[in-house]
Motif scaffolding. Structure first.
Motif, PDB file in Angstrom:
ATOM      1  N   VAL A   7     -23.429  73.209 -42.606  1.00 40.64           N
ATOM      2  CA  VAL A   7     -22.599  73.128 -43.809  1.00 40.64           C
ATOM      3  C   VAL A   7     -21.187  72.754 -43.365  1.00 40.64           C
ATOM      4  CG1 VAL A   7     -23.928  74.791 -45.142  1.00 40.64           C
ATOM      5  CG2 VAL A   7     -22.015  75.583 -43.764  1.00 40.64           C
ATOM      6  N   GLY A   8     -20.399  72.305 -44.325  1.00 37.78           N
ATOM      7  CA  GLY A   8     -18.994  72.066 -44.045  1.00 37.78           C
ATOM      8  C   GLY A   8     -18.560  70.628 -44.086  1.00 37.78           C
ATOM      9  N   THR A  93     -16.354  59.083 -39.325  1.00 38.33           N
ATOM     10  CA  THR A  93     -17.292  59.103 -40.433  1.00 38.33           C
ATOM     11  C   THR A  93     -18.720  58.973 -39.924  1.00 38.33           C
ATOM     12  OG1 THR A  93     -15.706  58.198 -42.013  1.00 38.33           O
ATOM     13  CG2 THR A  93     -18.048  57.870 -42.502  1.00 38.33           C
ATOM     14  N   ALA A  94     -19.543  59.943 -40.261  1.00 35.48           N
ATOM     15  CA  ALA A  94     -20.918  59.962 -39.772  1.00 35.48           C
ATOM     16  C   ALA A  94     -21.653  61.149 -40.379  1.00 35.48           C
ATOM     17  CB  ALA A  94     -20.949  60.077 -38.250  1.00 35.48           C
ATOM     18  N   MET A  95     -22.952  61.145 -40.185  1.00 39.61           N
ATOM     19  CA  MET A  95     -23.741  62.342 -40.444  1.00 39.61           C
ATOM     20  C   MET A  95     -23.695  63.165 -39.165  1.00 39.61           C
ATOM     21  SD  MET A  95     -25.581  63.768 -42.834  1.00 39.61           S
ATOM     22  CE  MET A  95     -26.440  62.584 -43.856  1.00 39.61           C
ATOM     23  N   GLY A 119     -30.913  70.359 -37.000  1.00 38.46           N
ATOM     24  CA  GLY A 119     -30.641  70.584 -38.404  1.00 38.46           C
ATOM     25  C   GLY A 119     -30.812  69.283 -39.165  1.00 38.46           C
ATOM     26  N   LYS A 120     -30.629  69.351 -40.475  1.00 45.23           N
ATOM     27  CA  LYS A 120     -30.820  68.162 -41.309  1.00 45.23           C
ATOM     28  C   LYS A 120     -29.542  67.351 -41.458  1.00 45.23           C
ATOM     29  CE  LYS A 120     -34.799  69.866 -43.858  1.00 45.23           C
ATOM     30  NZ  LYS A 120     -35.399  70.124 -45.191  1.00 45.23           N
ATOM     31  N   GLY A 121     -28.440  67.904 -41.031  1.00 44.24           N
ATOM     32  CA  GLY A 121     -27.201  67.153 -41.023  1.00 44.24           C
ATOM     33  C   GLY A 121     -26.288  67.437 -42.191  1.00 44.24           C
ATOM     34  N   THR A 122     -25.019  67.137 -41.979  1.00 39.99           N
ATOM     35  CA  THR A 122     -24.017  67.239 -43.024  1.00 39.99           C
ATOM     36  C   THR A 122     -23.110  66.024 -42.902  1.00 39.99           C
ATOM     37  OG1 THR A 122     -22.339  68.696 -44.012  1.00 39.99           O
ATOM     38  CG2 THR A 122     -22.445  68.653 -41.612  1.00 39.99           C
TER      39      THR A 122
END
Length: 128
Positions: A7-8, A93-95, A119-122
């Motif tokens: 998260v975040g 800028t990225a996942m 994880g699935k990424g943020t």
């Protein structure tokens, strides 16, 4: 079963800051040889390692792009990994993905295909 949840992420202007968190469940992160960290992948680019940390000792390692701007840390009591990102640039800028894998810190950032858990990424978006 291990779950890593990031998260975040968000959208900020260049020069701003964000703090990413990765909550690990089902994973004993305080083991001496366990290493966790962050990768990122920008559109059209390969995934790259950003920062990693031995969860037992707290020793950290950073990619050149992150040195001096990002800080990786962990709270073993909360089983949570953090990435404080300051002085953000549009090229950040990225996942962003949290990952875990028991590899030496010196090579961890280069072993994205070998991580044990992801994880699935943020999504982090930095505007100029």
């Amino acid at each position: 079963q291990v779950h890593l949840v990031e998260v975040g992420g968000g959208s900020v202007q260049a020069g701003g800051s964000l703090r990413l968190s990765c909550a690990a469940s089902g994973y004993t992160s305080s083991s001496r040889r366990n290493c966790m960290g962050w990768f990122r992948q920008a559109p059209g680019k390969e995934r790259e390692g950003v920062a990693a940390i031995y969860t037992g000792s707290g020793t950290a390692f950073y990619a050149d792009s992150a040195k001096g701007r990002f800080t990786i840390s962990k709270d073993n009591a909360k089983n949570t990994l953090y990435l404080q990102m300051n002085s953000l640039k549009p090229e950040d800028t990225a996942m962003y993905y949290c990952a875990a894998g028991r590899y030496p810190l010196s090579v961890w950032l280069y072993l994205s295909d070998s991580m044990d858990y992801w994880g699935k990424g943020t999504l982090v978006t930095i505007s100029s």
